[in-house]
Scaffold this active site. Structure first.
Site, short mmCIF file in Angstrom:
data_model
loop_
_atom_site.label_atom_id
_atom_site.label_comp_id
_atom_site.label_asym_id
_atom_site.label_seq_id
_atom_site.Cartn_x
_atom_site.Cartn_y
_atom_site.Cartn_z
N TYR A 347 0.22 -7.32 -33.90
CA TYR A 347 -0.75 -6.28 -34.02
C TYR A 347 -1.54 -6.56 -32.80
O TYR A 347 -1.93 -5.38 -32.24
CB TYR A 347 -1.54 -6.41 -35.37
CG TYR A 347 -2.52 -5.43 -35.87
CD1 TYR A 347 -2.34 -4.18 -36.17
CD2 TYR A 347 -3.92 -5.72 -35.42
CE1 TYR A 347 -3.23 -3.07 -36.55
CE2 TYR A 347 -4.92 -4.88 -35.74
CZ TYR A 347 -4.58 -3.49 -36.41
OH TYR A 347 -5.48 -2.69 -36.61
N LYS A 351 -2.65 -3.53 -30.11
CA LYS A 351 -3.99 -2.96 -29.79
C LYS A 351 -4.68 -3.34 -28.40
O LYS A 351 -5.48 -2.47 -28.02
CB LYS A 351 -5.12 -3.41 -31.07
CG LYS A 351 -4.58 -3.03 -32.32
CD LYS A 351 -4.42 -1.59 -32.44
CE LYS A 351 -4.15 -1.16 -34.12
NZ LYS A 351 -4.38 0.50 -34.17
#
Ligand code: NAD
Length: 442
Positions: A347, A351
């Site tokens: 993740y 991001k």
């Protein structure tokens, strides 16, 4: 998901108890309400040299703010605006203390401190050091403020239009943005004809719009006058229709990670719209595991949905004919992309990748008839994604920001709404954190 502690601590007994044992006392934040004034009371305007700048006074008055240029000594202030654009030497920084210290004692709950400065530009070391010092003042002050008040810094390039940014940061729309700095460049930033409907006449598409932050973004864009297309997975269809009925939008079943997603999107836009003004890349997933335990599928699926889809769809739009002039693209990043987070290498990669994407793509979007692309990095926001966390972790995470509470989806949505508006045309290739000034990480 409901923050029971926030409710409890805002009762008389709860507040007294929390104060006695030294527990956090988060305030109920002042959020935007249609028709409400920009600020809940008067605003004090000054500059580092002491003289209030007339242009800024005119701007604030135009926005309906009760603007004063002297501190009467007994006035409760809803906002303090300091023009520090003339700072060029360290000894001038004392002017910030002179202006702020007294009135700060009378800053109202959920008050706003807004400092305007010039960005460091590499031409003179003393000037740059002094300008950068303002960043330290604002970030530290934000950590000192209480009762839901915030402090932020706007870095104004020569020729930048201030109006939309100043309004946003003073308003309830920026309730959960704290301790941040944002650069306003000289890109075209025409003010809207109606400040209550800044997206009137625009067509917007939000991915992952069936729930959470995406649904809130869609709601804000529709409230601001846009025709909204809601895109989400076919299996989210029922929830998507509910959101569409609530806000008056149309729906599109689209898996953003599917190989043919960019093509399907362009075909849809050509058939059903006059082109796209606003695109919000919100769809995102988590598949948390420590890196040592992470399976290839967990890695690949997060990369595909959160990052690769955005790159592919942007490329298709820039290469096609559906993206209109002065378009706005906003990508959902996360504070995990700035600070990292245990169990989230996949993740975090996406991001942080989104931040690289907007920084790099800014020039290409400018070349597309003065369009912009920016990222919003939410901190801890109460949604179904964060509801899956263990209760104790969630409760601690909620308090670990200067505002001592989680943000709401609408807080992220308001930031996205502002960046989607014509008036935010001076913001390009940047990351705006909506995190209540997270105390952990970057
Ligand atoms: N909640 C937070 O605290 C937080 C913090 C930082 C960043 N974010 C980011 O904000 C965005 C929204 O988060 P949320 O908390 O509302 O998440 P959520 O899980 O509540 O909602 C995500 C939505 O995206 C949709 N979606 C998932 N995969 C998709 C795909 N392949 N194609 C189309 N739609 C898809 C889901 O169906 C769902 O409706 C995400 O990008 C997330 O990473 C959230």
């Amino acid at each position: 998901m409901n923050d029971r502690y926030l409710g409890l601590v805002n009762t008389q007994i709860g507040s007294a108890l929390a104060s006695r044992v030294g527990l956090p006392r988060p305030a109920v934040l002042r959020r935007y309400q249609a028709g409400a004034p920009l600020l809940a009371g008067p605003v004090l305007l000054g500059s580092i040299s002491g003289t209030a700048p007339p242009a800024l006074a005119g701007l604030l008055a135009g926005a309906g703010a009760d603007t004063r240029t002297t501190d009467a000594g007994d006035v409760a202030w809803a906002g303090l605006v300091l023009d520090a654009t003339e700072v060029s030497a360290p000894d001038q920084l004392a002017g910030a203390r002179t202006f702020l210290a007294g009135p700060l004692r009378r800053l109202m709950p959920c008050g706003r401190v807004l400092v305007l400065a010039r960005p460091a530009d590499g031409t003179d070391v003393t000037v740059d050091a002094s300008r950068q010092a303002l960043d330290g003042i604002v970030r530290s002050l934000a950590k000192e403020l209480q009762r839901g008040a915030t402090a932020n810094l706007l870095l104004i390039e020569q020729g930048a239009s201030l109006e939309s940014g100043v309004r946003f940061f003073l308003s309830g729309k920026s309730a959960y943005i704290d301790g941040q700095s944002l650069r306003l460049g000289a890109g075209p930033a025409p003010p809207p004809t109606d400040w209550n409907r800044p997206l009137a006449g625009k067509t917007a598409l939000v991915t992952g719009a069936a729930r959470g932050i995406g649904a809130a973004i869609a709601g804000v864009l529709a409230r601001d006058g846009a025709r909204v297309v809601l895109a989400d997975l076919p299996q989210a269809g029922e929830a998507l229709v509910k959101v569409a009925n609530r806000i008056g939008a149309t729906t599109l079943h689209l898996d953003v990670a599917a190989p043919d997603a960019p093509e399907r999107l362009l075909t849809y836009l050509a058939a059903h719209t006059d082109g796209l003004d606003v695109l919000i890349h919100n769809a995102g997933i988590t598949r948390d595991k420590l890196l040592v335990n992470m399976a290839a599928e967990q890695w690949d699926s997060v990369l595909a949905v959160n990052l690769i889809s955005q790159l592919r769809i942007n490329a298709a739009l820039l290469g096609g004919e559906q993206l209109r002039a002065q378009a706005r693209v906003v990508c959902l990043s996360s504070t995990t992309g700035l600070a990292g987070n245990r169990g989230q290498t996949n993740y975090g990669a996406t991001k942080a990748g989104v931040i690289g994407l907007v920084r790099s793509a800014a020039r290409e979007f400018t070349a597309h008839a003065d369009s912009t692309i920016n990222a919003v990095a939410p901190g801890f926001i109460d949604t179904e994604m964060t509801a899956r966390m263990p209760m104790a972790t969630r409760e601690v995470a909620r308090r670990l920001s200067s505002l001592q509470q989680a943000g709401l989806p609408v807080d992220v949505a308001e930031a996205v709404g502002w960046l989607s508006s014509s008036g935010a045309g001076g913001v390009n290739g940047q990351v705006l954190r909506v995190c209540g000034q997270n105390l952990v990480g970057a």
